[in-house]
Design a protein around this motif. Sequence first.
Motif, PDB file in Angstrom:
ATOM      1  N   LYS A   1       3.548 -51.241 -10.133  1.00 47.08           N
ATOM      2  CA  LYS A   1       3.088 -49.860 -10.242  1.00 47.08           C
ATOM      3  C   LYS A   1       4.317 -49.003 -10.533  1.00 47.08           C
ATOM      4  N   PHE A   2       4.342 -48.384 -11.711  1.00 48.09           N
ATOM      5  CA  PHE A   2       5.482 -47.562 -12.091  1.00 48.09           C
ATOM      6  C   PHE A   2       5.201 -46.097 -11.775  1.00 48.09           C
ATOM      7  N   VAL A   3       6.186 -45.429 -11.212  1.00 46.63           N
ATOM      8  CA  VAL A   3       6.055 -44.032 -10.818  1.00 46.63           C
ATOM      9  C   VAL A   3       7.273 -43.257 -11.305  1.00 46.63           C
ATOM     10  N   GLU A   4       7.151 -41.945 -11.315  1.00 50.15           N
ATOM     11  CA  GLU A   4       8.276 -41.071 -11.665  1.00 50.15           C
ATOM     12  C   GLU A   4       8.301 -39.896 -10.703  1.00 50.15           C
ATOM     13  N   ASN A   5       9.475 -39.354 -10.492  1.00 49.00           N
ATOM     14  CA  ASN A   5       9.659 -38.123  -9.720  1.00 49.00           C
ATOM     15  C   ASN A   5       9.124 -38.201  -8.296  1.00 49.00           C
ATOM     16  N   VAL A   6       9.303 -39.340  -7.648  1.00 46.46           N
ATOM     17  CA  VAL A   6       8.926 -39.464  -6.248  1.00 46.46           C
ATOM     18  C   VAL A   6      10.054 -38.871  -5.411  1.00 46.46           C
ATOM     19  N   LYS A   7       9.704 -38.026  -4.442  1.00 46.53           N
ATOM     20  CA  LYS A   7      10.711 -37.435  -3.577  1.00 46.53           C
ATOM     21  C   LYS A   7      10.903 -38.322  -2.353  1.00 46.53           C
ATOM     22  N   ALA A   8      12.101 -38.846  -2.215  1.00 49.61           N
ATOM     23  CA  ALA A   8      12.416 -39.717  -1.090  1.00 49.61           C
ATOM     24  C   ALA A   8      13.092 -38.927   0.023  1.00 49.61           C
ATOM     25  N   ASP A   9      12.844 -39.347   1.249  1.00 47.77           N
ATOM     26  CA  ASP A   9      13.517 -38.749   2.398  1.00 47.77           C
ATOM     27  C   ASP A   9      14.884 -39.386   2.621  1.00 47.77           C
ATOM     28  N   VAL A  10      14.987 -40.678   2.298  1.00 55.80           N
ATOM     29  CA  VAL A  10      16.228 -41.437   2.482  1.00 55.80           C
ATOM     30  C   VAL A  10      16.396 -42.382   1.300  1.00 55.80           C
ATOM     31  N   THR A  11      17.643 -42.543   0.841  1.00 58.15           N
ATOM     32  CA  THR A  11      17.943 -43.495  -0.222  1.00 58.15           C
ATOM     33  C   THR A  11      18.870 -44.564   0.325  1.00 58.15           C
ATOM     34  N   SER A  12      18.568 -45.817  -0.002  1.00 60.57           N
ATOM     35  CA  SER A  12      19.394 -46.943   0.411  1.00 60.57           C
ATOM     36  C   SER A  12      19.836 -47.701  -0.843  1.00 60.57           C
ATOM     37  N   ASP A  13      21.131 -47.733  -1.086  1.00 65.01           N
ATOM     38  CA  ASP A  13      21.689 -48.411  -2.250  1.00 65.01           C
ATOM     39  C   ASP A  13      22.023 -49.850  -1.878  1.00 65.01           C
ATOM     40  N   ILE A  14      21.201 -50.772  -2.378  1.00 61.70           N
ATOM     41  CA  ILE A  14      21.453 -52.195  -2.108  1.00 61.70           C
ATOM     42  C   ILE A  14      21.700 -52.951  -3.418  1.00 61.70           C
ATOM     43  N   VAL A  15      22.208 -52.244  -4.418  1.00 65.24           N
ATOM     44  CA  VAL A  15      22.569 -52.887  -5.680  1.00 65.24           C
ATOM     45  C   VAL A  15      23.589 -53.979  -5.364  1.00 65.24           C
ATOM     46  N   TYR A  16      23.436 -55.113  -5.982  1.00 66.09           N
ATOM     47  CA  TYR A  16      24.257 -56.320  -5.816  1.00 66.09           C
ATOM     48  C   TYR A  16      23.844 -57.175  -4.626  1.00 66.09           C
ATOM     49  N   MET A  17      22.861 -56.760  -3.829  1.00 70.10           N
ATOM     50  CA  MET A  17      22.378 -57.606  -2.725  1.00 70.10           C
ATOM     51  C   MET A  17      21.281 -58.518  -3.236  1.00 70.10           C
ATOM     52  N   THR A  67       3.872 -55.957   6.378  1.00 68.29           N
ATOM     53  CA  THR A  67       4.304 -55.100   7.485  1.00 68.29           C
ATOM     54  C   THR A  67       3.445 -53.863   7.667  1.00 68.29           C
ATOM     55  N   GLY A  68       2.559 -53.582   6.723  1.00 68.20           N
ATOM     56  CA  GLY A  68       1.697 -52.408   6.854  1.00 68.20           C
ATOM     57  C   GLY A  68       2.292 -51.127   6.300  1.00 68.20           C
ATOM     58  N   ASN A  69       3.478 -51.228   5.696  1.00 70.72           N
ATOM     59  CA  ASN A  69       4.071 -50.063   5.051  1.00 70.72           C
ATOM     60  C   ASN A  69       3.482 -49.924   3.654  1.00 70.72           C
ATOM     61  N   GLU A  70       3.565 -48.735   3.078  1.00 70.61           N
ATOM     62  CA  GLU A  70       2.916 -48.472   1.794  1.00 70.61           C
ATOM     63  C   GLU A  70       3.905 -48.579   0.635  1.00 70.61           C
ATOM     64  N   PHE A  71       3.630 -49.490  -0.268  1.00 70.51           N
ATOM     65  CA  PHE A  71       4.412 -49.607  -1.503  1.00 70.51           C
ATOM     66  C   PHE A  71       3.914 -48.531  -2.457  1.00 70.51           C
ATOM     67  N   LEU A  72       4.789 -47.572  -2.776  1.00 71.82           N
ATOM     68  CA  LEU A  72       4.390 -46.462  -3.652  1.00 71.82           C
ATOM     69  C   LEU A  72       4.580 -46.793  -5.120  1.00 71.82           C
ATOM     70  N   GLY A  73       5.631 -47.552  -5.447  1.00 69.63           N
ATOM     71  CA  GLY A  73       5.861 -47.916  -6.836  1.00 69.63           C
ATOM     72  C   GLY A  73       7.331 -48.051  -7.173  1.00 69.63           C
ATOM     73  N   ILE A  74       7.577 -48.256  -8.465  1.00 67.65           N
ATOM     74  CA  ILE A  74       8.916 -48.533  -8.983  1.00 67.65           C
ATOM     75  C   ILE A  74       9.227 -47.574 -10.126  1.00 67.65           C
ATOM     76  N   ASP A  75      10.468 -47.118 -10.152  1.00 68.87           N
ATOM     77  CA  ASP A  75      10.976 -46.336 -11.276  1.00 68.87           C
ATOM     78  C   ASP A  75      12.160 -47.122 -11.826  1.00 68.87           C
ATOM     79  N   GLU A  76      12.138 -47.436 -13.115  1.00 70.79           N
ATOM     80  CA  GLU A  76      13.184 -48.278 -13.713  1.00 70.79           C
ATOM     81  C   GLU A  76      14.246 -47.423 -14.384  1.00 70.79           C
ATOM     82  N   GLU A  77      15.489 -47.611 -13.955  1.00 71.35           N
ATOM     83  CA  GLU A  77      16.645 -46.963 -14.576  1.00 71.35           C
ATOM     84  C   GLU A  77      17.313 -47.989 -15.487  1.00 71.35           C
TER      85      GLU A  77
END
Length: 96
Positions: free
Chosen positions: A4-20, A62-72
Amino acid sequence: MSLKFVENVKADVTSDIVYMMCPMHLLKLDEQIKELEDKQVLELLTDYDGALEDVPAWCEKTGNEFLGIDEEADYYKIYIRKADGNSASALKEVKK
């Protein structure tokens, strides 16, 4: 599960796990989601293609909601909304 692709989602927190890679991306996700308040949105930045399947499956489990993905150009932004305590507790009861 289809992506599910989305755009302009406002996040409360960002976690950078690039390279993990696996399983660190899921361990970090689990750690980060616990720090959020109910219904807050986590933006996960990753370049790991496996996360495109792993994160939605983790959300379902886990019961959390997957909202979608935005590809950079160099990474993905994956958005997850933390379940409220009531729905997460209910999900755990159902799975027992």
